[in-house]
Design an enzyme around this catalytic site. Structure first.
Site, PDB file in Angstrom:
ATOM      1  N   LYS B  81     -34.216 103.861  42.935  1.00 29.05           N
ATOM      2  CA  LYS B  81     -34.134 102.917  41.816  1.00 29.05           C
ATOM      3  C   LYS B  81     -35.530 102.758  41.228  1.00 29.05           C
ATOM      4  O   LYS B  81     -36.515 102.684  41.977  1.00 29.05           O
ATOM      5  CB  LYS B  81     -33.596 101.589  42.355  1.00 29.05           C
ATOM      6  N   SER B 156     -27.408  95.523  39.709  1.00 30.93           N
ATOM      7  CA  SER B 156     -28.396  96.154  38.855  1.00 30.93           C
ATOM      8  C   SER B 156     -28.710  97.605  39.253  1.00 30.93           C
ATOM      9  O   SER B 156     -29.238  98.353  38.428  1.00 30.93           O
ATOM     10  CB  SER B 156     -29.701  95.353  38.860  1.00 30.93           C
ATOM     11  N   SER B 180     -26.832  93.521  43.979  1.00 34.35           N
ATOM     12  CA  SER B 180     -27.224  94.670  43.152  1.00 34.35           C
ATOM     13  C   SER B 180     -27.131  96.022  43.836  1.00 34.35           C
ATOM     14  O   SER B 180     -27.273  97.047  43.167  1.00 34.35           O
ATOM     15  CB  SER B 180     -28.651  94.478  42.629  1.00 34.35           C
TER      16      SER B 180
END
Lengths: 96, 487
Positions: B81, B156, B180
């Site tokens: 990420k 997310s 997330s």
């Protein structure tokens, strides 16, 4: 809790050092009004005598030996600086 | 037909690499080609350094040839990420604020992955500064769900989940502040693990809400999650909230821990708003565990209804403090033409941050401001205590809790434009972060429209080995994880 959320966006934006356009102010006032209205229900919870939780597993007194460690070079540390000169970060004048 | 190479698990790939039927370079080339073929549609990557990845793969092949393979991740491409630092690579947090930022050092998880032999590759899209539940808040545009490109991948860590589901990478890391990792894992049909707070170092993670953030893996199988957790977990002196926990061999423990377990079903997680197909799939999973001899017991987490509000006070308060560092001075975006220092801060932040980040900074600043601190922030911290106690009380009676991960399957891009509606996506995941617990989402079925459904198992602090074993037991008896989207 305040009876009704009285969010003064100009004041809070100033505290947050965040310039907002008039359109953003209008939009945020409405959206955050909804969120704050939702949050009002926390006032219903009886928290008498309840200690606050800042961390689920608090670790306290974390010490490190006072020994010099290798770190970033000046060049590496300044690589992302928006403006620099002679190994220093340039900023707007702060003293008249 | 055997699964395509890019859909194989770490364990399967590891066996091929070990047997020299596959080289790390061949695997890396396959994954790069897959990304080139599908990411124009999925848009999971913010950037990637293919030359660097191939150089790492060549180094991995050389180690293996010399009999110096490092560990179970040797030669495996792992995507990160875009909030986790890799020295010399961009870290944007999917924000204009950090559009040109290059990390000066590795995050501890990056160091640990490399120590385990992994090829660290790709910067994966997410909501800006990890604030969101759909990856639509990225400054670089939304990521699509590989199962239906008109739908969101969740967030997310949406890029991490979508890239994995699409076969663009073999495992990924995400970060989980309110769900997330787990929610995008559920919406994309992969496994996602949020470890106990403090088990994995946060050093080198762009901070959102420091008392809630944890890094964790997204993988194709539970065994792969065990391998990834084993690589990244452990005490780190660079993170003062890092916990000195014993790290077992999570992969070996999967077989040793067979149950039967006592599983709690929190009644508050099965109320209004739960999609019927999701509810039915979770009921089937409960029936499976019951048939395995597990004790199923209804439990109550009475403060569940207050989790969302507590979370949005604490998370935004911490975010407003953490994001104060983005001032246009030392790094990040700097506005031109500011008239003085304070104006430079305000203009740089106005230009660098997107709307959701601004909204959360405003809310967080407000709840911490003079006159409102006690009513909002301090009260939320006290309710957090009650929420945490709910979970710990339940663990007197049960070993783990079983719930849906998300109340709904993947929704359409642009469908939830109202912030509050998006916040409600997290109702089953945020309590876990407030209480600091480990939790895992794994695939447990599909909706009639063919969208993946996630089952959430919530465990006891630092007992990830039990949690993984429970999930592994389910996975061994089902084949959801062998199904892949056609792209």
């Amino acid at each position: 809790m305040p009876a009704a959320p009285d969010l003064n966006l100009d004041h809070v934006a100033k505290l947050a050092r965040l310039a907002l356009t008039p359109a953003e102010k209008a939009q945020f006032a409405s959206q955050l009004g909804d969120v704050l209205h939702h949050i009002e229900q926390l006032a219903k919870v009886d928290v008498t005598g309840i200690e606050p939780t800042a961390h689920a597993f608090p670790v306290v007194n974390v010490w490190a030996d006072d020994v010099a460690q290798p770190g970033l070079s000046v060049e590496a540390a300044l690589r992302n600086a928006p403006a620099q000169r002679e190994h220093m970060i340039l900023v707007p004048k702060v003293v008249e | 037909m055997a699964a395509e190479l890019f859909f194989k698990s770490i364990e399967e790939l590891g066996a091929l690499l070990e047997a020299k039927q596959l080289s790390a370079t061949e695997l890396m080339r396959t994954v790069i080609a897959r990304r080139q073929a599908v990411d124009g549609r999925v848009k999971a990557f913010n950037s990637s350094d293919d030359a660097d990845a191939l150089a790492q793969a060549a180094a991995s092949d050389a180690r293996r040839a010399a009999g110096q393979a490092r560990g179970p991740l040797e030669g495996i491409p792992v995507g990160l990420k875009d909030v986790i630092a890799v020295a010399g690579q961009p870290l944007t947090a999917s924000s204009k604020m950090l559009a040109n930022f290059v990390s000066p050092y590795d995050a501890t998880v990056t160091v640990n992955l490399k120590k385990a032999g992994a090829i660290v590759w790709g910067r994966l899209n997410c909501d800006e500064f990890a604030m969101g539940s759909s990856t639509e808040n990225s400054a670089f545009g939304p990521t699509a769900n590989p199962w239906d490109l008109a739908r969101v991948p969740g967030g997310s860590s949406g890029g991490s989940a979508a890239a994995l589901a699409a076969g663009e990478v073999c495992a990924t890391l995400g970060s989980d502040t309110g769900g997330s990792i787990r929610q995008p894992a559920a919406l994309c049909g992969v496994v996602g693990l949020k470890p106990t707070y403090g088990l994995v170092s946060r050093y080198g993670l762009a901070a959102f809400a420091s008392s809630l953030d944890q890094i964790g893996p997204l993988t194709r199988t539970v065994a792969d999650a065990a391998l990834m957790l084993g690589a990244i977990a452990g005490h780190d002196p660079h993170d003062s909230t890092s916990f000195k926990a014993e790290i077992p061999d999570y992969r070996a423990e999967l077989k040793k821990r067979q149950g039967p377990w006592r599983l709690g079903i929190p009644k508050e997680y099965f109320g209004a708003g739960l999609d019927p197909a999701v509810g039915a799939a979770v009921e089937q999973a409960i029936a499976f565990y019951r048939a395995q001899g597990c004790t199923i017991k209804e439990v109550s987490l009475p403060h569940t209804q207050f989790c969302l509000d507590t979370y949005y006070i604490i998370a935004t308060a911490e975010a407003s403090s953490n994001l104060a560092r983005y001032d246009g001075i030392r790094y990040g975006h700097r506005a031109k033409g500011a008239k003085d220092g304070v104006d430079l801060y305000a203009q740089s932040r106005a230009e660098g941050f997107g709307p959701e980040v601004k909204r959360r900074i405003i809310l967080g600043t407000y709840v911490l401001s003079s006159g409102y601190y006690d009513a909002y922030y301090l009260r939320a911290q006290k309710v957090r205590t009650l929420i945490r106690q709910d979970f710990l009380k339940a663990y007197h009676e049960v070993d783990a809790l079983l719930t849906p991960t998300s109340p709904m399957p993947a929704f359409r891009l642009g469908e939830k434009s109202d912030p509050l509606a998006l916040y409600l996506c997290d109702i089953y995941t945020i309590g876990v972060n407030l209480a600091g617990l480990p939790a895992l989402s794994l695939p447990c079925g599909f909706t009639p429209a063919g969208l993946p459904i996630g089952l959430q198992l919530i465990g006891q602090p630092f007992r990830e080995a039990d949690l993984l074993a429970m999930a592994h037991t389910y996975e061994q008896a089902h084949d959801w994880h062998t199904k892949h989207p056609s792209l």
